[in-house]
Scaffold this motif. Structure first.
Motif, PDB file in Angstrom:
ATOM      1  N   UNK A  97      13.243 -34.247  29.820  1.00 32.36           N
ATOM      2  CA  UNK A  97      12.824 -32.876  30.113  1.00 32.36           C
ATOM      3  C   UNK A  97      13.010 -31.963  28.902  1.00 32.36           C
ATOM      4  N   UNK A  98      14.152 -32.081  28.254  1.00 29.43           N
ATOM      5  CA  UNK A  98      14.416 -31.228  27.102  1.00 29.43           C
ATOM      6  C   UNK A  98      13.483 -31.540  25.939  1.00 29.43           C
ATOM      7  N   UNK A  99      13.062 -32.784  25.822  1.00 32.02           N
ATOM      8  CA  UNK A  99      12.083 -33.139  24.785  1.00 32.02           C
ATOM      9  C   UNK A  99      10.762 -32.414  25.035  1.00 32.02           C
ATOM     10  N   UNK A 100      10.358 -32.334  26.314  1.00 33.53           N
ATOM     11  CA  UNK A 100       9.122 -31.618  26.655  1.00 33.53           C
ATOM     12  C   UNK A 100       9.271 -30.123  26.372  1.00 33.53           C
ATOM     13  N   UNK A 101      10.433 -29.554  26.684  1.00 36.48           N
ATOM     14  CA  UNK A 101      10.667 -28.129  26.425  1.00 36.48           C
ATOM     15  C   UNK A 101      10.681 -27.856  24.919  1.00 36.48           C
ATOM     16  N   UNK A 102      11.304 -28.746  24.157  1.00 41.42           N
ATOM     17  CA  UNK A 102      11.316 -28.584  22.699  1.00 41.42           C
ATOM     18  C   UNK A 102       9.901 -28.644  22.140  1.00 41.42           C
ATOM     19  N   UNK A 103       9.100 -29.575  22.644  1.00 43.98           N
ATOM     20  CA  UNK A 103       7.696 -29.660  22.207  1.00 43.98           C
ATOM     21  C   UNK A 103       6.958 -28.367  22.516  1.00 43.98           C
ATOM     22  N   UNK A 104       7.229 -27.794  23.692  1.00 43.70           N
ATOM     23  CA  UNK A 104       6.593 -26.524  24.058  1.00 43.70           C
ATOM     24  C   UNK A 104       7.035 -25.407  23.118  1.00 43.70           C
ATOM     25  N   UNK A 105       8.290 -25.431  22.668  1.00 42.60           N
ATOM     26  CA  UNK A 105       8.785 -24.421  21.730  1.00 42.60           C
ATOM     27  C   UNK A 105       8.029 -24.496  20.405  1.00 42.60           C
ATOM     28  N   UNK A 106       7.868 -25.712  19.895  1.00 39.36           N
ATOM     29  CA  UNK A 106       7.150 -25.910  18.627  1.00 39.36           C
ATOM     30  C   UNK A 106       5.690 -25.488  18.770  1.00 39.36           C
ATOM     31  N   UNK A 107       5.078 -25.871  19.872  1.00 42.20           N
ATOM     32  CA  UNK A 107       3.671 -25.523  20.099  1.00 42.20           C
ATOM     33  C   UNK A 107       3.495 -24.017  20.307  1.00 42.20           C
ATOM     34  N   UNK A 108       4.487 -23.369  20.914  1.00 43.68           N
ATOM     35  CA  UNK A 108       4.444 -21.908  21.056  1.00 43.68           C
ATOM     36  C   UNK A 108       4.396 -21.255  19.684  1.00 43.68           C
ATOM     37  N   UNK A 109       5.199 -21.769  18.760  1.00 41.62           N
ATOM     38  CA  UNK A 109       5.154 -21.262  17.377  1.00 41.62           C
ATOM     39  C   UNK A 109       3.755 -21.453  16.784  1.00 41.62           C
ATOM     40  N   UNK A 110       3.186 -22.641  16.943  1.00 40.07           N
ATOM     41  CA  UNK A 110       1.867 -22.930  16.365  1.00 40.07           C
ATOM     42  C   UNK A 110       0.794 -22.012  16.928  1.00 40.07           C
TER      43      UNK A 110
END
Length: 526
Positions: A97-110
């Motif tokens: 779950x945290x891996x998915x949230x981290x991916x969302x954080x990076x994509x939010x930046x992009x």
């Protein structure tokens, strides 16, 4: 010319090195909340039956047929395979779950960088990663897995240099996967298709993307119908119209109880966008997605379940990031000695707005502080879950049915007798009325009814089964729900357990384990 070209190369190299340093720094900043949440000694327990569903799939049980499952099953298939490989525990699934949230954080930046530049992108990604709602839903919430897909879809939508056919195919693929996890992902997809058709005048591309998506989802549904029959159709599509709704009058204003600091910064962001005339295509897309998500969850299908808003939080954070950079820049100018009076007005006005919101409009102490939790951190001790799971394994056998909260069954690797009791009775009543009276009659009776009242009125479906199983010796262990849970529902009377040969083998701070087996009493850990 040589000297000028050399200077440009040096400048470019310095800029790239600076970008790398910022990128590395930002990755660390975005990783910290994910690691801290996993190390925190308490977990937030909500929607825990979906957690158990993933484990049930991993041991060969079938959604729709062996347990009620009102969603598409792709996430459970993936999580089931993951649990087989890495083991079943809260920590194991939390890493996923945290891996998915981290991916969302990076994509939010992009995405935010395309919308408003690097500074706003940094602020947006941090605001998302450190959101109390994101901290709250740190263990297997399906919206956490579709959020990165929705953000990725928005990034593809804004890639106007991509060939129309490629863009259409990629979007269709992204949202097919998202809707195979949760069907409401179609809401932002519709916004993106409309955006492509209007903003880029790629009407044919939007139609092709929608058609490819529809065909893929129809094909997947046909496969699921072949595997699971009519129960898949009823539970995934029909049941949502018959399970009632949350009739509380405050649903329209529900976001005020979960957004806290994001709300005032979002307002500041909107003010900056309007004042500086920054309303470009990317901004329109982001605002459109926020508006569509709210229109659905706040008005058309009103619910007071915070996890639904996880889909919109990255986009709220992007606008909030624009507001945050406005305030931070004004403060930095004042610290640097700037004498512009409007800077003081901006800082004072922004601080006052944030204070008003956090004290009154969107209070900082909100629903994410329930049961003693703090800013989404809480509320059931990990040690207590491990102790209960170990004791439950000791007094039962693999393959046994037990009566216990879903999160304990998951950790212990034991099957819950009544899987998803919150929905089981509602499902049984809806299915009975649907089979007897047809869809429209059942919809008239149940569609507008209060969801929680239907749960109360249909408890008899599973209470009778539980009593029969206890009296008939079909279950060997019982743990009733506790007031610490979000919605304690399964409460087996102690005198009934005692009269049927059960005895207490473990008492923790919040739960009591009863067993019929002659196992020795389990003492709480000091």
């Amino acid at each position: 010319m040589t000297s000028r070209g050399s200077s440009r190369r040096i400048s470019a190299a310095a800029g790239n090195a600076d970008a790398v340093r910022i990128g590395a720094w930002l990755v660390v900043v975005l990783l910290i909340p994910r690691v801290v949440r996993m190390l925190y000694p308490e977990v937030w327990v909500e929607d825990d039956f979906y957690l158990e569903s993933a484990w049930l799939v991993s041991v060969g049980m079938r959604p729709y047929l062996d347990f009620v499952h009102p969603h598409m099953p792709l996430l459970e298939w993936i999580a089931g395979c993951y649990l087989k490989l890495f083991g079943t525990s809260h920590l194991s699934v939390e890493i996923l779950s945290e891996a998915a949230i981290f991916a969302a954080s990076i994509l939010t930046y992009s995405l935010a960088r395309k919308v408003a530049g690097r500074r706003a992108a940094i602020a947006a990604s941090i605001l998302y990663a450190y959101s109390s709602l994101v901290f709250r839903y740190h263990v297997y919430e399906r919206e956490s897995f579709i959020a990165p897909l929705i953000i990725l879809g928005a990034i593809v939508t804004l890639a106007d240099t991509t060939a129309a056919v490629s863009q259409a195919a990629i979007l269709a693929a992204i949202f097919f996967v998202a809707c195979a996890i949760k069907l409401t992902a179609v809401i932002p997809f519709a916004v993106m298709l409309a955006f492509i058709a209007v903003a880029y005048r790629r009407i044919a591309g939007a139609i092709v993307s929608g058609a490819v998506f529809a065909l893929a989802l129809a094909g997947f549904s046909a496969l699921l119908y072949r595997l699971y029959g009519g129960e898949f159709i009823f539970q995934t599509f029909v049941f949502h119209f018959l399970k009632g709704r949350d009739t509380a009058g405050s649903i329209v204003t529900y976001p005020r109880m979960i957004l806290d600091v994001l709300a005032p910064l979002f307002v500041l962001g909107c003010i900056r966008l309007i004042a500086n005339r920054m309303v470009n295509r990317a901004v329109v897309l982001v605002i459109g997605i926020v508006a569509a998500e709210y229109a659905f969850y706040g008005v058309l299908s009103p619910t007071a379940w915070g996890h639904n808003y996880l889909e919109a939080i990255p986009f709220v954070a992007i606008v909030a990031g624009i507001g945050a950079t406005l305030l931070v820049r004004a403060i930095a100018d004042l610290i640097a000695g700037a004498q512009a009076p409007h800077r003081w007005k901006l800082v004072a006005g922004g601080a006052a707005l944030i204070a008003i919101f956090l004290i009154w409009i969107t209070p900082i102490v909100n629903e994410n502080w329930l049961h003693g939790a703090v800013y989404g951190f809480g509320f059931v001790p990990r040690a207590e879950i491990s102790q209960l799971a170990g004791a439950l394994r000791a007094v039962s056998h693999p393959g046994d049915d037990v009566i216990a909260p879903s999160f304990v069954c998951f950790e212990a690797g034991r099957r819950e007798l009544i899987r998803y009791p919150e929905t089981y009775g509602v499902y049984r009543e809806a299915k009975a009325e649907y089979d007897r009276d047809g869809f429209f009659a059942a919809r008239r009776h149940l569609g507008a009814a209060d969801f929680f009242q239907i749960i109360s009125d249909t408890q008899h479906f599973w209470i009778e089964q539980m009593r029969d199983a206890i009296a008939g010796g079909k279950v060997s262990a019982v743990i009733s729900d506790s007031p610490i849970q979000m919605f304690p529902l399964v409460l087996v009377p102690e005198d009934f357990l005692s009269s049927n040969g059960f005895r207490v083998v473990l008492t923790t701070d919040h739960f009591t384990l009863w067993s019929r087996t002659p196992a020795p009493r389990v003492t709480p850990a000091p």
